[in-house]
Design an enzyme around this catalytic site. Structure first.
Site, PDB file in Angstrom:
ATOM      1  N   SER A  37       0.858  -1.191   0.000  1.00 16.73           N
ATOM      2  CA  SER A  37       0.000   0.000   0.000  1.00 16.73           C
ATOM      3  C   SER A  37       0.889   1.234   0.000  1.00 16.73           C
ATOM      4  O   SER A  37       1.618   1.484   0.963  1.00 16.73           O
ATOM      5  CB  SER A  37      -0.910   0.004   1.231  1.00 16.73           C
ATOM      6  N   HIS A  62      -1.323  -1.049  -4.139  1.00 12.53           N
ATOM      7  CA  HIS A  62      -2.596  -0.626  -3.553  1.00 12.53           C
ATOM      8  C   HIS A  62      -2.562   0.895  -3.382  1.00 12.53           C
ATOM      9  O   HIS A  62      -1.662   1.434  -2.733  1.00 12.53           O
ATOM     10  CB  HIS A  62      -2.769  -1.336  -2.209  1.00 12.53           C
ATOM     11  N   ASP A  64      -4.505   4.098  -2.021  1.00 15.90           N
ATOM     12  CA  ASP A  64      -5.563   4.549  -1.114  1.00 15.90           C
ATOM     13  C   ASP A  64      -5.986   5.969  -1.444  1.00 15.90           C
ATOM     14  O   ASP A  64      -5.174   6.895  -1.404  1.00 15.90           O
ATOM     15  CB  ASP A  64      -5.055   4.506   0.330  1.00 15.90           C
ATOM     16  N   MET A  66      -8.459   9.013  -0.346  1.00 20.26           N
ATOM     17  CA  MET A  66      -9.228   9.491   0.810  1.00 20.26           C
ATOM     18  C   MET A  66      -9.703  10.920   0.571  1.00 20.26           C
ATOM     19  O   MET A  66      -8.943  11.740   0.039  1.00 20.26           O
ATOM     20  CB  MET A  66      -8.354   9.465   2.066  1.00 20.26           C
ATOM     21  N   HIS A  96      -8.335   1.924  -4.056  1.00 21.18           N
ATOM     22  CA  HIS A  96      -9.276   1.771  -2.950  1.00 21.18           C
ATOM     23  C   HIS A  96      -9.871   3.144  -2.646  1.00 21.18           C
ATOM     24  O   HIS A  96      -9.204   4.000  -2.064  1.00 21.18           O
ATOM     25  CB  HIS A  96      -8.503   1.206  -1.741  1.00 21.18           C
ATOM     26  N   MET A  98     -11.837   5.491  -0.627  1.00 19.74           N
ATOM     27  CA  MET A  98     -12.463   5.763   0.676  1.00 19.74           C
ATOM     28  C   MET A  98     -13.060   7.158   0.566  1.00 19.74           C
ATOM     29  O   MET A  98     -12.553   8.136   1.135  1.00 19.74           O
ATOM     30  CB  MET A  98     -11.401   5.673   1.783  1.00 19.74           C
ATOM     31  N   MET A 167     -11.924  -4.323   5.527  1.00 24.35           N
ATOM     32  CA  MET A 167     -11.042  -3.445   6.311  1.00 24.35           C
ATOM     33  C   MET A 167     -10.852  -4.056   7.684  1.00 24.35           C
ATOM     34  O   MET A 167     -11.836  -4.345   8.385  1.00 24.35           O
ATOM     35  CB  MET A 167     -11.664  -2.057   6.473  1.00 24.35           C
ATOM     36  N   PHE A 173      -5.920   5.711   7.980  1.00 23.38           N
ATOM     37  CA  PHE A 173      -4.490   5.831   8.307  1.00 23.38           C
ATOM     38  C   PHE A 173      -3.821   4.460   8.241  1.00 23.38           C
ATOM     39  O   PHE A 173      -4.449   3.452   8.594  1.00 23.38           O
ATOM     40  CB  PHE A 173      -4.304   6.407   9.720  1.00 23.38           C
ATOM     41  N   ASP A 202      -7.232  -5.579   4.437  1.00 26.52           N
ATOM     42  CA  ASP A 202      -6.551  -4.281   4.387  1.00 26.52           C
ATOM     43  C   ASP A 202      -6.558  -3.638   5.769  1.00 26.52           C
ATOM     44  O   ASP A 202      -7.604  -3.249   6.273  1.00 26.52           O
ATOM     45  CB  ASP A 202      -7.278  -3.388   3.371  1.00 26.52           C
TER      46      ASP A 202
HETATM   47  C1  DX5 Z   1      -6.190   2.443   5.549  1.00 30.32           C
HETATM   48  C2  DX5 Z   1      -5.806   2.029   4.164  1.00 30.32           C
HETATM   49  C3  DX5 Z   1      -4.815   0.908   4.140  1.00 30.32           C
HETATM   50  C4  DX5 Z   1      -3.498   1.270   4.777  1.00 30.32           C
HETATM   51  C5  DX5 Z   1      -2.876   0.049   5.384  1.00 30.32           C
HETATM   52  O1  DX5 Z   1      -7.282   3.277   5.522  1.00 30.32           O
HETATM   53  O2  DX5 Z   1      -6.931   1.592   3.437  1.00 30.32           O
HETATM   54  O3  DX5 Z   1      -4.611   0.438   2.814  1.00 30.32           O
HETATM   55  O4  DX5 Z   1      -2.613   1.850   3.846  1.00 30.32           O
HETATM   56  O5  DX5 Z   1      -1.811   0.427   6.190  1.00 30.32           O
HETATM   57  P1  DX5 Z   1      -1.149  -0.602   7.216  1.00 30.32           P
HETATM   58  O6  DX5 Z   1      -0.753  -1.815   6.425  1.00 30.32           O
HETATM   59  O7  DX5 Z   1       0.007   0.140   7.787  1.00 30.32           O
HETATM   60  O8  DX5 Z   1      -2.207  -0.900   8.233  1.00 30.32           O
HETATM   61 ZN    ZN Z   2      -6.602   0.550   1.436  1.00 28.56          ZN
END
Ligand code: DX5
Ligand code: ZN
Length: 242
Positions: A37, A62, A64, A66, A96, A98, A167, A173, A202
């Site tokens: 990620s 991956h 992310d 947000m 992904h 969010m 999740m 985070f 994840d």
């Molecule tokens: C969190 C993200 C994850 C995150 C995972 O909201 O969707 O993809 O990057 O981070 P770690 O592996 O450090 O928990």
């Molecule tokens: Zn993610």
């Protein structure tokens, strides 16, 4: 750490693609996939850090996204995805979302080279139209759920998706602790899903929690901290695979 572009004969890179993108579904269904990620990558040298993660054994990246609304943080938009796709055209980009309004972003991310786009079941009344719209753009489609959302929320859509994302932390985070309470619903989703559906975990995935994820039926593990915060990415990815 030295970096070079992945080559087409790399064991992690297959050739199936759609519209210049590489799809998640191009990877062998039997393989356990590890997705670094990039939320924890070095943003000042993002492409180089991604190459290192892929050369170290990562199967896909991956990404992310947000919006500061669905989650209390901001991260990356389509421009970063497009820049990565241009720099690393062979890399599969697992986006992904969010965000509260995913329908506004599927086309920009499809154009930016995403190989899979996942959105959250919590933000839609009916996930079917958006899953179909993503597939109609030639992109794999995923549906995500928060740790407290029950399996029943995803079950009606299993025939319409390529990826079921669970999740295992509250989204927003990296670096949080794995919530083992999601494991029973993960096993229930795996049991109900058609074989081609990837079950993706994840959040807080590390060498220890990865074992229970795999035991619950996950075949796609996302990890930010457990890879990018380590000195030796290859050793970290090997440990995730168990
Ligand atoms: C969190 C993200 C994850 C995150 C995972 O909201 O969707 O993809 O990057 O981070 P770690 O592996 O450090 O928990
Ligand atoms: Zn993610």
């Amino acid at each position: 750490m030295t970096a070079s572009r992945p080559t087409s004969d790399s064991p992690n890179l297959t050739t199936a693609s759609s519209g210049g993108r590489r799809l998640l579904s191009a990877l062998s269904a039997r393989q356990l996939l590890v997705a670094p990620s990039i939320l924890s990558a070095d943003f000042a040298r993002l492409a180089d850090d991604c190459v290192c993660a892929l050369e170290a054994g990562g199967d896909l990246l991956h990404v992310d996204v947000m919006d500061g609304h669905f989650v209390p943080n901001l991260s990356m938009g389509p421009a970063i995805c497009a820049a990565l796709h241009a720099a690393l055209p062979d890399a599969i980009l697992d986006v992904h979302l969010m965000v509260s309004n995913p329908h506004e972003y599927i086309e920009p991310f499809a154009k930016a080279g995403a190989g899979n786009i996942t959105f959250h079941v919590e933000v839609v009344d009916d996930a079917r139209p958006l899953l179909r719209a993503i597939r109609a753009l030639g992109v794999n489609a995923g549906l995500a759920m928060n740790p407290d959302t029950p399996a029943q929320a995803l079950l009606p859509y299993l025939d319409e998706m390529d990826v079921a994302l669970i999740m295992s932390v509250h989204p927003g985070f990296s670096g949080q602790k794995f919530l083992a309470s999601v494991l029973p619903k993960t096993a229930a989703i795996r049991a109900a899903a058609p074989a081609h559906v990837r079950v993706e975990m994840d959040g807080g995935v590390n060498a220890q929690s990865a074992k229970s994820c795999i035991a619950a039926g996950c075949d796609l593990l996302v990890a930010a901290t457990a890879i990018f915060a380590q000195k030796d990415y290859a050793a970290a990815i090997r440990e995730l695979r168990g």
